[in-house]
Design an enzyme around this catalytic site. Structure first.
Site, short mmCIF file in Angstrom:
data_model
loop_
_atom_site.label_atom_id
_atom_site.label_comp_id
_atom_site.label_asym_id
_atom_site.label_seq_id
_atom_site.Cartn_x
_atom_site.Cartn_y
_atom_site.Cartn_z
N GLU A 247 0.89 -1.18 0.00
CA GLU A 247 0.00 0.00 0.00
C GLU A 247 0.91 1.21 0.00
OE1 GLU A 247 -2.95 -0.38 -0.57
OE2 GLU A 247 -3.44 -2.38 0.17
N CYS A 281 -2.49 8.76 3.03
CA CYS A 281 -2.12 8.53 1.63
C CYS A 281 -3.33 8.67 0.71
CB CYS A 281 -1.44 7.18 1.46
SG CYS A 281 -2.46 5.85 2.05
#
Ligand code: SIN
Length: 474
Positions: A247, A281
């Protein structure tokens, strides 16, 4: 407060090396935590390997019930865990409590998934045999987790890994190890057998990781963090052909069409930009706003940013905490200075806030040019650059003009257009008239250099499984 590392069933000090954990709101030391190196990483892998086979042999229902107890115990300890998060990360208390609810939910969700790992049985096209497919656990998993969600980025990996029958070795971030250590302790109280969860903070991430990936029992690496670090871990994991889930970074476009409900768009923009002190993010990184409403949107967003109260996460009413450290503060400051130097206007903010602590003013930049360096970087701070657009095709080309593809946001009242534009944005997750996409029940992950694999949803648990097929002759 737990400040030793956890290997097997023992809390250890290692060889005496310590990590100083700082409060980003003051710069003061909060605690000093035992740091491990390659030897401790290997010992943790040994402990995980010894515990894993027994856990894999337990009934899925047993694993499921242990996960459910983990959910319950984390929820019961919300205040204590949230306090740790505020202390070492700095985010506001309400966000920290929200993070614990989010973190705990990965256990509840995966308690439900652990009893639903499905295989299949079919007849071979030749008719000669059956094709039986099942999904055993992968083995020992190394997890490297980030500081922006000290709890949830661990549990998003840990809950499905345990649910599928694996054991794990966690390298928590050196900025926020306290939450990780306390969660590991609580999981033991919830019934997770010793050795399944090992937590080894370190100062020497490179040699720690090298040792762990070379351990024969390790079969997978799960990482959340920057694309630059992800690339290094991928190269190293390739040496042993380990499975990886990555990720990585984002650079989310937040698109506002002129027909959008602007109140909703501004509200969504604040969530997409500012949740968890703008250090996610998934954060909206570039606001692509149709020219007809760009000035109005910029003004309204600046007004909303003006309402943000920046300060110590423990103080009542604070809605944005500090950045994690001085490096992060310098990066944000430089990006804003460059953008303003290249002609952007400052609708609000635009400067660092005098210390102590690492605070930056909530900032909106108007009329940012599409090729300004701020549109290329992952800002990871409370700065919203607004880039006006006139033509949808050009806007989509700009939205996709990045190697990142984690998240995108689209605001329009025309649902058909919203869906069509969503499908053209190269990102793993889209918020359509929504400023948040994160949900344990949805597949979290990116396209392009934003990552490999998915976490959460029903896909998440399969990432921690092998696929085995048995050709059966009846
Ligand atoms: C992240 O920033 O890494 C995760 C954000 C989220 O789960 O919402």
């Amino acid at each position: 407060m737990r400040t030793q590392m956890l290997i097997g069933d023992r809390w250890l000090d290692g060889d005496g090396e310590r990590i100083s954990v700082l409060d980003p709101a003051t710069g003061d030391e909060v605690a000093s935590v035992a740091a491990g190196g390659p030897a401790e990483a290997l010992a943790a892998c040994d402990a995980a390997a010894a515990a894993q086979a027994g856990w894999a042999a337990t009934a899925p229902r047993v694993r499921s019930e242990v996960l459910r107890s983990c959910w319950q115990l984390l929820v019961e300890h919300t205040d204590e865990l949230a306090t740790l998060i505020v202390r070492e990360h700095g985010k506001p208390m309400a966000d920290a409590k929200g993070e614990i609810a989010y973190a705990a939910e990965f256990f509840r969700w995966n308690a439900e998934e652990a009893v639903r790992i499905r295989g299949s049985l079919s007849v071979a096209p030749s008719g000669n045999n059956r094709i039986m497919v099942h999904h055993p656990p992968i083995g020992v998993v190394v997890m490297v987790t980030p500081w922006n969600f000290p709890a949830a980025m661990i549990t998003r990996k840990l809950a499905p890994a345990l649910g599928a029958g694996n054991a794990v070795v966690i390298k928590p971030p050196k900025e926020t190890p306290l939450t990780a250590l306390r969660i590991a302790e609580l999981l033991g109280e919830a019934g997770v057998p010793p050795g399944l969860v090992n937590v080894v903070p370190t100062q020497s991430a490179g040699s720690w990781f090298d040792a762990a990936v070379d351990h024969q029992a390790v079969r997978m690496v799960s990482f959340t963090g920057s694309t630059d670090v992800g690339r290094i871990l991928l190269r190293r994991a390739a040496d042993r052909v380990l499975k990886t889930v990555m990720e990585l970074g984002g650079n989310a476009p937040f698109v506002v069409f002129a027909d959008a409900d602007l109140d909703a768009a501004v509200e969504g923009a604040m969530v997409a930009k500012m949740r968890h002190s703008a250090e996610t993010c998934t954060a909206a990184n570039r606001f692509l706003v149709e020219k007809a409403v760009a000035d109005e949107f910029t003004e309204r967003l600046a007004a909303a940013m003006g309402e943000v109260r920046v300060g110590n996460g423990f103080s009542d009413g604070v809605t944005c905490g500090p950045l994690i450290n001085s490096g992060a503060l310098n990066t944000v400051d430089e990006l804003v200075t460059q953008a303003v130097g290249a002609g952007a206007s400052t609708a609000i903010g635009g400067s660092r806030i005098d210390g102590p602590g690492f605070f930056y003013q909530p900032t909106v930049l108007g009329n940012v040019s599409a090729d300004s360096p701020i549109t290329r970087a992952e800002i990871f701070g409370p700065v919203a650059p607004v880039i006006p657009f006139t033509d949808t095709d050009t806007m989509i080309a700009q939205a996709n003009d990045t190697e990142m593809g984690l998240t995108g946001y689209v605001y329009t009242r025309d649902l058909a257009r919203g869906l069509a534009v969503s499908e053209r944005i190269q990102a793993g997750m889209i918020g359509l008239n929504r400023g948040s996409v994160s949900d344990p029940a949805a597949p979290f992950g990116g396209m392009k250099q934003s990552g490999l694999g998915r976490e959460g949803a029903s896909e998440g648990i399969y990432e921690f499984c092998e696929t085995q097929y048995i050709a059966v002759d009846w």
